[in-house]
Design an enzyme around this catalytic site. Structure first.
Site, PDB file in Angstrom:
ATOM      1  N   SER A 166      70.637  56.838  98.874  1.00  9.96           N
ATOM      2  CA  SER A 166      70.674  56.874  97.411  1.00  9.96           C
ATOM      3  C   SER A 166      70.597  58.308  96.910  1.00  9.96           C
ATOM      4  O   SER A 166      69.877  59.147  97.476  1.00  9.96           O
ATOM      5  CB  SER A 166      69.503  56.076  96.838  1.00  9.96           C
ATOM      6  OG  SER A 166      69.373  56.284  95.441  1.00  9.96           O
ATOM      7  N   GLU A 168      69.007  59.101  94.450  1.00  9.79           N
ATOM      8  CA  GLU A 168      67.634  59.277  93.983  1.00  9.79           C
ATOM      9  C   GLU A 168      66.810  60.103  94.972  1.00  9.79           C
ATOM     10  O   GLU A 168      65.789  60.680  94.597  1.00  9.79           O
ATOM     11  CB  GLU A 168      66.966  57.922  93.765  1.00  9.79           C
ATOM     12  CG  GLU A 168      67.496  57.139  92.580  1.00  9.79           C
ATOM     13  CD  GLU A 168      67.015  57.692  91.235  1.00  9.79           C
ATOM     14  OE1 GLU A 168      65.927  58.306  91.206  1.00  9.79           O
ATOM     15  OE2 GLU A 168      67.730  57.526  90.242  1.00  9.79           O
ATOM     16  N   TYR A 189      60.576  54.397  95.401  1.00  8.15           N
ATOM     17  CA  TYR A 189      61.870  53.957  95.930  1.00  8.15           C
ATOM     18  C   TYR A 189      62.589  55.112  96.619  1.00  8.15           C
ATOM     19  O   TYR A 189      63.079  54.982  97.747  1.00  8.15           O
ATOM     20  CB  TYR A 189      62.738  53.397  94.802  1.00  8.15           C
ATOM     21  CG  TYR A 189      64.195  53.226  95.174  1.00  8.15           C
ATOM     22  CD1 TYR A 189      64.597  52.192  96.014  1.00  8.15           C
ATOM     23  CD2 TYR A 189      65.173  54.094  94.689  1.00  8.15           C
ATOM     24  CE1 TYR A 189      65.940  52.036  96.372  1.00  8.15           C
ATOM     25  CE2 TYR A 189      66.499  53.945  95.033  1.00  8.15           C
ATOM     26  CZ  TYR A 189      66.886  52.917  95.865  1.00  8.15           C
ATOM     27  OH  TYR A 189      68.199  52.772  96.212  1.00  8.15           O
TER      28      TYR A 189
END
Length: 377
Positions: A166, A168, A189
């Site tokens: 990801s 992120e 996460y």
């Protein structure tokens, strides 16, 4: 692993009556020696459904692992379902397993002996990860380790493995972000995804696994979950347009993301596993837009002014924000030959058009008294 809505069919193609689902999950599927076999975790999610479509189109036999739930969560796959009694046509099968249960992962890897394994499953909502950090870490990070170990210990030594990373993970690292940019995660996460990334690298280097990390930047579609900001916006646009809703509550409008179409991105996943050597790849459009720009495009498509409907609610601000993500996908374009086909404006219009039609159908039921509009203030 991934969430969806209800469906009317069962795991391994069984009809969900009289407890046959649990029994059917124990029956080894019949595999076709003429086809490649793919195993997908998170098959019921947005990416899982698009990847399943793509692989079926390539002639694969596809097996998906799903969590047990009291409600069926396979709506994104309904259009692909074929009753397994039609064995010559049923090339997608579902099996119960969970990334928190190593024994179930090993059982299906050993039973199916897939050519390719795609680990798409996750607790993937960033805001929710702050509320359930232990669960997020167990599924996203340790769950990846459990699956990698199942692949490593399998008797089929040249199994190919894809790990869904990801953007992120980059967090506060300034854009553009590439494969060589440092990770600076800003949520449970993202931190868990970093761990999953390095587990994958470690198993590649330590055991010679053909294991790839796809560092995918934000990718959306009409199948995106309604609690993700893009779909939350387009769903609200549709409902506001037909009179079922008046307000939309959001948090930080200045956060910028590199948004692409999920249907494009799953092809990159597959391309990674077709290479001679495994590697890690950033997949992105290289074009970034703020949430406010997304609002402008979505509401503007139906000739509405978002300022008349959007209310800022502090509860939707993250404890630690990621300000700007924009990927550098030079390596994927050069090595894989991949490039995105759907641009930002086309993506937003696709999602808005879908949700307008959904809202129109909803309004018919509301007007007839069969459904509560559950309208926001």
């Amino acid at each position: 692993m991934a969430s969806s809505t209800e469906s009317n069919h069962g795991v391994d193609g069984s009809t969900p009556t009289n407890g046959t689902l649990a029994a059917a999950a124990k029956i080894p599927p019949t595999l076709s020696p003429q086809r490649k076999v793919a195993l997908i975790t998170g098959i019921t999610g947005q990416d899982g459904s698009y990847l399943t479509e793509f692989l079926l189109g390539k002639g694969y036999e596809v097996h998906g692992l799903i969590r047990r739930s009291s409600n069926f969560n396979t709506a994104r796959l309904d259009h692909l379902y074929v009753d397994p009694h039609n064995s010559h046509k049923a090339r997608m099968k579902l099996h119960y397993a969970d990334l928190s249960d190593a024994s179930s992962l090993r059982r299906w890897v050993d039973t199916l002996l897939p050519d390719e394994v795609y680990n798409l499953a996750a607790q993937s909502h960033v805001a929710v990860s702050f509320e359930i950090p232990d669960y997020t870490a167990d599924v996203v990070a340790t769950g990846t380790l459990r699956l990698l170990e199942a692949v490593r210990s399998s008797s089929k030594k040249r199994m190919r493995y894809y790990q869904a990373g990801s953007s992120e993970m980059f967090g506060s690292t300034p854009p553009p972000q590439s494969e060589t940019s440092p990770f600076h995660p800003r949520s449970p996460y993202a931190a868990a995804k970093c761990a999953a990334h390095w587990y994958t690298v470690n198993y590649r280097e330590a055991y010679g696994l053909f294991a790839c990390n796809g560092i995918l930047f934000n990718h959306e579609s009409p199948r995106r979950g309604e609690n993700f900001v893009t779909r939350k916006i387009t769903r609200a646009v549709g409902r506001i347009k037909v009179g079922l809703q008046t307000k939309l509550f959001l948090g930080n409008l200045s956060a910028a993301r590199d948004w692409g179409f999920a249907g494009d991105y799953v092809e990159a996943m597959w391309m990674m596993l077709q290479q001679d050597e495994p590697g890690d790849y950033v997949v992105a459009t290289e074009d970034s837009h703020s949430v406010e720009e997304f609002l402008e495009e979505a509401f503007g498509h139906v000739e509405l002014d978002w300022r008349d409907h959007v209310v800022i609610d502090k509860r939707y601000f993250r404890p630690a924000e990621v300000d700007s993500l924009r990927g550098d996908s030079t390596k994927a374009r050069r090595v894989l030959g991949w490039k995105p086909e759907v641009g930002f404006k086309e993506l937003v219009k696709m999602m808005v058009n879908n949700d307008i039609e959904l809202a129109k159908r909803e309004k018919v039921l509301v007007d007839a008294g069969y459904m509560d509009a559950q309208q926001q203030p």
